[in-house]
Design a protein around this motif. Structure first.
Motif, PDB file in Angstrom:
ATOM      1  N   THR A 224       0.739  -1.040   0.172  1.00 63.09           N
ATOM      2  CA  THR A 224       0.180  -0.150   0.269  1.00 63.09           C
ATOM      3  C   THR A 224       0.746   1.022   0.004  1.00 63.09           C
ATOM      4  OG1 THR A 224      -0.055   0.007   2.551  1.00 63.09           O
ATOM      5  CG2 THR A 224      -1.765  -1.206   1.377  1.00 63.09           C
ATOM      6  N   GLY A 225       2.058   1.140   0.476  1.00 59.20           N
ATOM      7  CA  GLY A 225       2.822   2.329   0.455  1.00 59.20           C
ATOM      8  C   GLY A 225       2.831   3.168   1.675  1.00 59.20           C
ATOM      9  N   HIS A 226       2.162   2.542   2.713  1.00 55.29           N
ATOM     10  CA  HIS A 226       1.718   3.255   3.968  1.00 55.29           C
ATOM     11  C   HIS A 226       2.361   2.411   5.246  1.00 55.29           C
ATOM     12  CE1 HIS A 226      -0.547   6.486   1.932  1.00 55.29           C
ATOM     13  NE2 HIS A 226      -0.999   5.245   1.108  1.00 55.29           N
ATOM     14  N   TYR A 227       2.224   2.857   6.306  1.00 55.82           N
ATOM     15  CA  TYR A 227       2.547   2.238   7.735  1.00 55.82           C
ATOM     16  C   TYR A 227       1.053   1.741   8.188  1.00 55.82           C
ATOM     17  CZ  TYR A 227       7.347   3.686   7.930  1.00 55.82           C
ATOM     18  OH  TYR A 227       8.675   3.955   7.704  1.00 55.82           O
ATOM     19  N   ASP A 228       0.503   0.778   7.619  1.00 61.09           N
ATOM     20  CA  ASP A 228      -0.696   0.442   7.915  1.00 61.09           C
ATOM     21  C   ASP A 228      -1.125  -1.278   7.979  1.00 61.09           C
ATOM     22  OD1 ASP A 228      -0.533  -0.651   5.351  1.00 61.09           O
ATOM     23  OD2 ASP A 228      -2.017   0.434   4.601  1.00 61.09           O
ATOM     24  N   ALA A 229       0.130  -1.751   8.071  1.00 61.96           N
ATOM     25  CA  ALA A 229       0.259  -3.260   8.284  1.00 61.96           C
ATOM     26  C   ALA A 229       0.500  -3.512   9.981  1.00 61.96           C
ATOM     27  CB  ALA A 229       1.530  -3.979   7.665  1.00 61.96           C
ATOM     28  N   PRO A 230      -0.568  -4.377  10.500  1.00 56.56           N
ATOM     29  CA  PRO A 230      -0.545  -4.436  11.910  1.00 56.56           C
ATOM     30  C   PRO A 230       0.754  -5.275  12.429  1.00 56.56           C
ATOM     31  CG  PRO A 230      -2.573  -5.341  11.067  1.00 56.56           C
ATOM     32  CD  PRO A 230      -1.735  -5.135   9.806  1.00 56.56           C
ATOM     33  N   VAL A 231       1.304  -4.809  13.539  1.00 61.73           N
ATOM     34  CA  VAL A 231       2.573  -5.345  14.116  1.00 61.73           C
ATOM     35  C   VAL A 231       2.135  -6.638  14.775  1.00 61.73           C
ATOM     36  CG1 VAL A 231       4.310  -4.907  15.783  1.00 61.73           C
ATOM     37  CG2 VAL A 231       3.756  -3.184  14.158  1.00 61.73           C
ATOM     38  N   ASP A 232       2.767  -7.777  14.796  1.00 61.73           N
ATOM     39  CA  ASP A 232       2.592  -8.975  15.331  1.00 61.73           C
ATOM     40  C   ASP A 232       3.866  -9.318  16.347  1.00 61.73           C
ATOM     41  OD1 ASP A 232       1.895 -11.506  16.403  1.00 61.73           O
ATOM     42  OD2 ASP A 232       1.883 -12.338  14.474  1.00 61.73           O
TER      43      ASP A 232
END
Length: 324
Positions: A286-294
């Protein structure tokens, strides 16, 4: 800087008479550790500088140059090289007197640029502390501390209310191939644990001579830092990582050696704990900081809070600020 890169040895007087002034020894090496008077013209080697007279001459020349430039309303910024110019070299300590001592180079100049970044373009394009061991590496077996010294350079210059410009170049296939997201994250995380309000970061392919690239990943918004970076200390007591909390983010770096075989005290992963809140990481899709951290996955390779050597993590927090 200061290092005798061109092997300068002297001057021509009257246009014809060669007068030797320096040894022409390019090395910075702990073996060159004389205790002679630093102002004595016969002092040949001192404090790791194998051509001490050249080192002193450069420092004094910088002061004269700065004074003349200030008369014209100009400022003196230098390009810092962190080793001597002849291999094998050592990394110059960030507490070195010629650099950071009273009246040293950091006190003299108005700002510092370095093109070596936190990678030094060695060992797969990452730097680390202790003894590197990788193909075509002139620093094998040397106690070089590249990462920690660069961290110290940044803090030392900024503590003097002067700007520090950090260029980090990665060896990519060609100048049209950008660094990978993991490479950018390494540079960004290393910068964020070392930034004190007067630093800037530029990331580019190693072969790119056309200018600096604009990476969306570098545009992360974390707000201000909650404090200085904190060391990560493993059970063996070795300091090989740093973390730093921001009002809306968390940053971590593992600057340990890539394998324990190289440096048993520094090899291996580090595990970090996040502050309360919901965190997101960079999402290349997506080109954003939007992936959940696990940070709960039992597989270390899939756990975002388990950080292998030569990797960084930059997480964005959503919600109320972590600190006031």
């Amino acid at each position: 800087m200061p290092a005798n890169y061109i092997g300068a040895c002297g001057v021509y007087e009257n246009g014809t008479d060669w007068t030797p002034l320096f040894k022409g020894d390019q090395r910075y090496d702990p073996a060159c550790s004389g205790t002679c008077d630093p102002e004595d013209p016969s002092c040949a080697a001192r404090d790791g500088y194998c051509d001490w007279q050249y080192t002193r001459a450069v420092a004094k020349w910088l002061k004269r140059l700065r004074d003349e430039m200030h008369k014209d309303g100009k400022r003196l910024h230098i390009n810092l090289t962190s080793t001597g110019g002849k291999h094998p070299a050592y990394s110059i300590s960030s507490s070195d007197a010629a650099l950071a001592g009273p009246g040293g180079i950091f006190d003299t100049v108005d700002g510092v640029l370095t093109e070596e970044g936190f990678n030094y373009a060695k060992c797969g394009a990452y730097s680390y502390d202790q003894s590197p061991d990788c193909p075509d590496n002139p620093y094998d077996g040397k106690d070089v501390h590249f990462w920690s010294n660069m961290h110290g350079y940044m803090l030392g210059v900024q503590s003097r209310s002067k700007p520090f410009y950090l260029k980090t170049a990665f060896p990519t296939a060609d100048h049209n191939t950008p660094p990978t997201p993991a490479q950018i994250e390494w540079a960004l995380a290393s910068y964020l644990v070392s930034e004190a309000g007067l630093a800037s970061l530029y990331v580019t392919p190693y072969s790119d001579a056309r200018g600096y690239w604009d990476h969306a990943q570098l545009g992360v918004e974390l707000d201000s830092a909650c404090g200085a970076a904190a060391p990560v200390v493993e059970a063996v007591g070795a300091r090989k990582g740093l973390t730093r909390t921001y009002r809306h983010g968390f940053v971590a770096v593992n600057f340990g050696a890539p394998t324990a075989a190289i440096s048993p005290l520094l090899g291996g992963n580090i595990t970090v704990s996040l502050p309360a809140g919901t965190f997101f990481k960079w999402n290349s899709s997506t080109g954003h900081y939007d992936a959940p951290v696990d940070c709960s996955n039992p597989d270390p390779a899939l756990n975002d809070c388990v950080i292998p050597p030569q990797q960084g993590r930059v997480f964005v927090q959503s919600g109320a600020p972590i600190c006031p």
